[in-house]
Design a protein around this motif. Sequence first.
Motif, PDB file in Angstrom:
ATOM      1  N   ALA A 132       0.824  -1.213   0.000  1.00 31.86           N
ATOM      2  CA  ALA A 132       0.000   0.000   0.000  1.00 31.86           C
ATOM      3  C   ALA A 132       0.852   1.253   0.000  1.00 31.86           C
ATOM      4  N   SER A 133       1.962   1.241   0.731  1.00 31.52           N
ATOM      5  CA  SER A 133       2.828   2.412   0.808  1.00 31.52           C
ATOM      6  C   SER A 133       3.347   2.798  -0.568  1.00 31.52           C
ATOM      7  N   ALA A 134       3.808   1.821  -1.343  1.00 29.88           N
ATOM      8  CA  ALA A 134       4.337   2.100  -2.679  1.00 29.88           C
ATOM      9  C   ALA A 134       3.275   2.720  -3.573  1.00 29.88           C
ATOM     10  N   LEU A 135       2.069   2.165  -3.551  1.00 28.84           N
ATOM     11  CA  LEU A 135       1.012   2.649  -4.431  1.00 28.84           C
ATOM     12  C   LEU A 135       0.498   4.014  -3.996  1.00 28.84           C
ATOM     13  N   LEU A 136       0.382   4.236  -2.695  1.00 34.83           N
ATOM     14  CA  LEU A 136      -0.078   5.535  -2.198  1.00 34.83           C
ATOM     15  C   LEU A 136       0.948   6.626  -2.490  1.00 34.83           C
ATOM     16  N   ASN A 137       2.227   6.305  -2.362  1.00 28.27           N
ATOM     17  CA  ASN A 137       3.261   7.282  -2.690  1.00 28.27           C
ATOM     18  C   ASN A 137       3.271   7.580  -4.186  1.00 28.27           C
ATOM     19  N   LEU A 138       3.033   6.578  -5.003  1.00 23.96           N
ATOM     20  CA  LEU A 138       2.923   6.788  -6.442  1.00 23.96           C
ATOM     21  C   LEU A 138       1.812   7.797  -6.750  1.00 23.96           C
ATOM     22  N   ILE A 139       0.656   7.602  -6.150  1.00 23.63           N
ATOM     23  CA  ILE A 139      -0.470   8.517  -6.362  1.00 23.63           C
ATOM     24  C   ILE A 139      -0.128   9.916  -5.847  1.00 23.63           C
ATOM     25  N   ASN A 140       0.554   9.967  -4.719  1.00 25.26           N
ATOM     26  CA  ASN A 140       0.892  11.246  -4.098  1.00 25.26           C
ATOM     27  C   ASN A 140       1.878  12.051  -4.940  1.00 25.26           C
ATOM     28  N   TYR A 141       2.859  11.389  -5.552  1.00 23.87           N
ATOM     29  CA  TYR A 141       3.942  12.111  -6.210  1.00 23.87           C
ATOM     30  C   TYR A 141       3.787  12.267  -7.716  1.00 23.87           C
ATOM     31  N   CYS A 142       3.072  11.380  -8.375  1.00 25.03           N
ATOM     32  CA  CYS A 142       2.967  11.450  -9.831  1.00 25.03           C
ATOM     33  C   CYS A 142       1.759  12.298 -10.238  1.00 25.03           C
ATOM     34  N   LYS A 143       1.997  13.268 -11.097  1.00 22.01           N
ATOM     35  CA  LYS A 143       0.946  14.195 -11.505  1.00 22.01           C
ATOM     36  C   LYS A 143      -0.136  13.550 -12.361  1.00 22.01           C
ATOM     37  N   CYS A 144       0.095  12.338 -12.823  1.00 26.35           N
ATOM     38  CA  CYS A 144      -0.932  11.725 -13.668  1.00 26.35           C
ATOM     39  C   CYS A 144      -2.206  11.400 -12.890  1.00 26.35           C
ATOM     40  N   PHE A 145      -2.114  11.380 -11.558  1.00 26.19           N
ATOM     41  CA  PHE A 145      -3.296  11.122 -10.723  1.00 26.19           C
ATOM     42  C   PHE A 145      -3.919  12.459 -10.309  1.00 26.19           C
ATOM     43  N   GLN A 146      -4.312  13.243 -11.284  1.00 27.52           N
ATOM     44  CA  GLN A 146      -4.776  14.595 -11.032  1.00 27.52           C
ATOM     45  C   GLN A 146      -6.143  14.652 -10.369  1.00 27.52           C
ATOM     46  N   SER A 147      -6.952  13.637 -10.575  1.00 27.65           N
ATOM     47  CA  SER A 147      -8.326  13.679 -10.069  1.00 27.65           C
ATOM     48  C   SER A 147      -8.444  13.258  -8.608  1.00 27.65           C
ATOM     49  N   VAL A 148      -7.344  12.814  -7.998  1.00 25.78           N
ATOM     50  CA  VAL A 148      -7.389  12.288  -6.631  1.00 25.78           C
ATOM     51  C   VAL A 148      -7.120  13.397  -5.623  1.00 25.78           C
ATOM     52  N   ASN A 149      -7.979  13.500  -4.607  1.00 28.47           N
ATOM     53  CA  ASN A 149      -7.744  14.410  -3.485  1.00 28.47           C
ATOM     54  C   ASN A 149      -6.605  13.834  -2.650  1.00 28.47           C
ATOM     55  N   LEU A 150      -5.505  14.565  -2.566  1.00 28.20           N
ATOM     56  CA  LEU A 150      -4.297  14.012  -1.951  1.00 28.20           C
ATOM     57  C   LEU A 150      -4.297  14.092  -0.430  1.00 28.20           C
ATOM     58  N   ASN A 151      -5.180  14.876   0.170  1.00 32.90           N
ATOM     59  CA  ASN A 151      -5.161  15.004   1.631  1.00 32.90           C
ATOM     60  C   ASN A 151      -5.365  13.666   2.339  1.00 32.90           C
ATOM     61  N   PRO A 152      -6.420  12.899   2.006  1.00 32.52           N
ATOM     62  CA  PRO A 152      -6.557  11.585   2.654  1.00 32.52           C
ATOM     63  C   PRO A 152      -5.457  10.603   2.255  1.00 32.52           C
ATOM     64  N   VAL A 153      -4.917  10.741   1.040  1.00 30.49           N
ATOM     65  CA  VAL A 153      -3.806   9.882   0.625  1.00 30.49           C
ATOM     66  C   VAL A 153      -2.622  10.084   1.556  1.00 30.49           C
ATOM     67  N   ARG A 154      -2.280  11.341   1.799  1.00 31.64           N
ATOM     68  CA  ARG A 154      -1.137  11.652   2.655  1.00 31.64           C
ATOM     69  C   ARG A 154      -1.401  11.285   4.108  1.00 31.64           C
ATOM     70  N   GLU A 155      -2.645  11.425   4.539  1.00 31.36           N
ATOM     71  CA  GLU A 155      -2.967  11.053   5.913  1.00 31.36           C
ATOM     72  C   GLU A 155      -2.872   9.538   6.105  1.00 31.36           C
ATOM     73  N   VAL A 156      -3.323   8.773   5.115  1.00 30.16           N
ATOM     74  CA  VAL A 156      -3.217   7.308   5.215  1.00 30.16           C
ATOM     75  C   VAL A 156      -1.748   6.888   5.170  1.00 30.16           C
ATOM     76  N   ILE A 157      -0.933   7.552   4.361  1.00 31.94           N
ATOM     77  CA  ILE A 157       0.504   7.269   4.349  1.00 31.94           C
ATOM     78  C   ILE A 157       1.098   7.508   5.730  1.00 31.94           C
ATOM     79  N   ARG A 158       0.723   8.635   6.344  1.00 31.92           N
ATOM     80  CA  ARG A 158       1.253   8.948   7.679  1.00 31.92           C
ATOM     81  C   ARG A 158       0.805   7.894   8.696  1.00 31.92           C
ATOM     82  N   CYS A 159      -0.458   7.521   8.641  1.00 30.54           N
ATOM     83  CA  CYS A 159      -0.960   6.497   9.566  1.00 30.54           C
ATOM     84  C   CYS A 159      -0.265   5.165   9.316  1.00 30.54           C
TER      85      CYS A 159
END
Length: 306
Positions: A132-159
């Motif tokens: 999960a960490s690898a995939l969430l970081n991919l979504i967080n850092y790659c601009k191709c995932f433009q439609s995703v709200n990154l706030n919960p992504v980053r919070e789940v990474i932190r958790c």
Amino acid sequence: MVLEELKARLNNKEYTNWLKAGQCLIVLKNGLHPFTDRHMKAFHGDLLNQYSPLRKACETSSCSSRGNKLSSSCRVCTEWKKVILKHHRQPDTTVNWDNCVPPLWRTDHWELAKAYMPRGLAKVKAANQCDASALLNLINYCKCFQSVNLNPVREVIRCRNELMHSCEFRMKDNWMRRYETSLKQLVEQFDRVPEMATAEQKIDEILTADLSIHVSGLDHMDGIESDSVSQWETNADLVTQWEAELLQEMLREFLHVADDDDDDDDAKTQHTEQLRSLGGFLQANNDLSERFATELQAINSLRARD
């Protein structure tokens, strides 16, 4: 004896929180595998269409990386590097180039994806091999995932990082509530992705499961029907599988970092301490020490080297 030890662990609410949270991450990664793979394949194709220099093969077939740098890079691979950084949300942060085999960027979309992931993924060849960490970081850092709200992504990474580095293997109820909120906010964004809809349902089932009920009949098994005993054994097998999956992921991460010569001393010391705590936890539970005997040998071998 095995069931007694499992029951003792599950009698601790904070331990069951830790266990549930970890299983939710495993379900989440299974839902994210096809979604991230499709996106990266489309992104890779778009890059090839937009940037004609990227369509050429590596000029040497031997361009490589060492640590966080491309130790050798031909003109084509240098162009790939520029494009990767252009589509990186934080290009000034550390990019783990050693995840990648640069000559494969032209033909393999997942080699491209790994440039946006945490270190240690050089041997990973496909989305379904990522956690999960690898995939969430991919979504967080790659601009191709433009439609995703990154706030919960980053919070789940932190958790997730807090969960994986918990030396006591326990998470408090207030932490669990924060984690559950961010996790639900994350998965709700993917309601049109069939695999994520399935993941959302499974996550709800995990979070609402009362694991103590599964073990409550253990003290009275002599007088209960065989079907009930069978049901308990099935539940025990499931929870044991949850434990094994989460502990295996922790062991992989800690053993990799502790054995990584490129890591700095402070980070290596921190992970060695976490590995020591994990080894102590496994040894304190006979059922787990038997199941992870090989990994415990590796941990003890690392201790002997310190």
